[in-house]
Design a protein around this motif. Sequence first.
Motif, short mmCIF file in Angstrom:
data_model
loop_
_atom_site.label_atom_id
_atom_site.label_comp_id
_atom_site.label_asym_id
_atom_site.label_seq_id
_atom_site.Cartn_x
_atom_site.Cartn_y
_atom_site.Cartn_z
N GLU A 132 -8.99 64.20 -13.01
CA GLU A 132 -9.99 65.27 -12.97
C GLU A 132 -9.71 66.32 -14.04
N ILE A 133 -8.44 66.64 -14.24
CA ILE A 133 -8.07 67.62 -15.26
C ILE A 133 -8.47 67.11 -16.64
N ILE A 134 -8.14 65.85 -16.93
CA ILE A 134 -8.49 65.28 -18.23
C ILE A 134 -10.01 65.27 -18.42
N GLY A 135 -10.74 64.89 -17.38
CA GLY A 135 -12.19 64.86 -17.47
C GLY A 135 -12.78 66.24 -17.73
N ARG A 136 -12.22 67.27 -17.08
CA ARG A 136 -12.71 68.62 -17.27
C ARG A 136 -12.45 69.10 -18.70
N ILE A 137 -11.28 68.83 -19.20
CA ILE A 137 -10.94 69.25 -20.57
C ILE A 137 -11.84 68.56 -21.58
N ARG A 138 -12.03 67.27 -21.43
CA ARG A 138 -12.87 66.53 -22.37
C ARG A 138 -14.31 67.03 -22.34
N HIS A 139 -14.81 67.34 -21.15
CA HIS A 139 -16.19 67.82 -21.06
C HIS A 139 -16.33 69.18 -21.74
N ILE A 140 -15.38 70.07 -21.51
CA ILE A 140 -15.43 71.39 -22.16
C ILE A 140 -15.42 71.23 -23.67
N ARG A 141 -14.57 70.35 -24.17
CA ARG A 141 -14.50 70.15 -25.62
C ARG A 141 -15.75 69.50 -26.18
N GLU A 142 -16.40 68.66 -25.40
CA GLU A 142 -17.67 68.08 -25.85
C GLU A 142 -18.75 69.15 -25.96
#
Length: 481
Positions: free
Chosen positions: A290-300
């Motif tokens: 979930e943490i990785i997914g949140r970070i990737r979405h913010i960066r996108e």
Amino acid sequence: MPRVHLISLGCDKNLADSEKTLGLLTDEGYEYTDDAAAADVIIVNTCCFIKDAKTESVETLIEMADLKSAKQARGFKVPVLVVMGCMAERYKDEITDTLPEVDVLVGTNSWQDIVRVIKEHGVSGEKTKEFRPVSENAFIGAPVNKRLITAGGHYSYLKIAEGCGKSCTYCIIPSLKGKFRSVPMEDLLEEARGLAEAGVKELILVAQETTIYGTDLYGRKMLPELLKSLNDIEGIEWIRLLYCYPEEITEELIQAIKTLPKVCHYIDMPIQHASDHILKRMARATGHDEIIGRIRHIREEIPDIVIRTTLISGFPGETDADHKILTEFVREMEFDRLGDFEYSREEGTKAAAYSHQVSAGNKRLRRDEIMSIQHDIAVKKAKDRVGNVYDVMIEGRLMDPDVFGGDAAGAEAANAEIAGGAAGRTENGGGSIYIGRTYMDAPDVDGFVYIDAGNREFMTGDIVKARVTAANEYDLIGVLE
């Protein structure tokens, strides 16, 4: 006119309380002095979050107690010694027993009573204590005209809430600060306007957790609305967000950061670990994926976002496998800013009673490995920024020949050393080096930009455009654009 000296230790949330405390006192006729030896009242706003913070607080209290004793021994007027903040709340009995020089103790929920409490001590001459229950929904705002800005003048911390409703097993804060309580939005906006009128250009929003602002008062997360209102305040140029828990970062908040022009593309997101095993033992609400997914979405959504995080190494039960997961996570995520802390075993927390406590040596080794990985990432990211143009907020000017009695060569050498290689003089033999921050850099915790300004003059808080010409580990070097 009585003079007051205040030492603010620990976090920026403490600093916000300290500035309001000073504001209350100066409004009552006290004069602020930065010289403890000249003060009639000495206040130490303490911290005891982890072992190092407790050590600093204890050493400072002993130093001020010794100062008071020395003045008394020489027949000078003895200052009133006040202890406030987290250590006063947590160790009030121990402080009373071991430091008889302390005259007044004020708890975390009672700083707004500081004037009355000091006056009561002056009348009675006896040790005075003021501790409201931390569960009490106490007033935590402060009128705009009752704040003495000490941070930098051009930036200020806006404390938007007090307390915490989380149950992280390593943390003592909920028992010291009480439940999460938001400051009413109208009070925050009034305070922010007052700060802008006083010359503040950057607002840094802080709380134990900023992302759930408003849930207790308004029944929903109101941080995006608060950002929109702050964005409209004339004079404010930058708005920075700290302490955003990953599970509470909503799409609405991401879009507010993305679209509001004054909100820095910067977010502080404390994660603490990446191993699901350890995150569960910490009672954290998010897992590895979930943490990785949140970070990737913010960066996108925000490609130029700068993400800062904090980690804990050596948490009870952390195995070599858990540590490996964390190192791989740090390498994969390539955080722009990262701090790693050795786990501090704090009495009164659930984790203090956990089995399989990690040895001090292993905690240190694991932390050092994480920071070594992050160092390489930070160096690479800094080099990748060479050639880019950024808005830079001026923090001050570095040394010039006048500092060295007109010795231009000495000034050049000093500037070059401080700036990590930036020329201390321009090619035509004149010029100055200024130090500043980009949107990527929060005060005190991140890096700087050293700018060769030629013959141009700037004031602290000015925002200039600079092109990055070189990088020196965590810091950047540039010239005016």
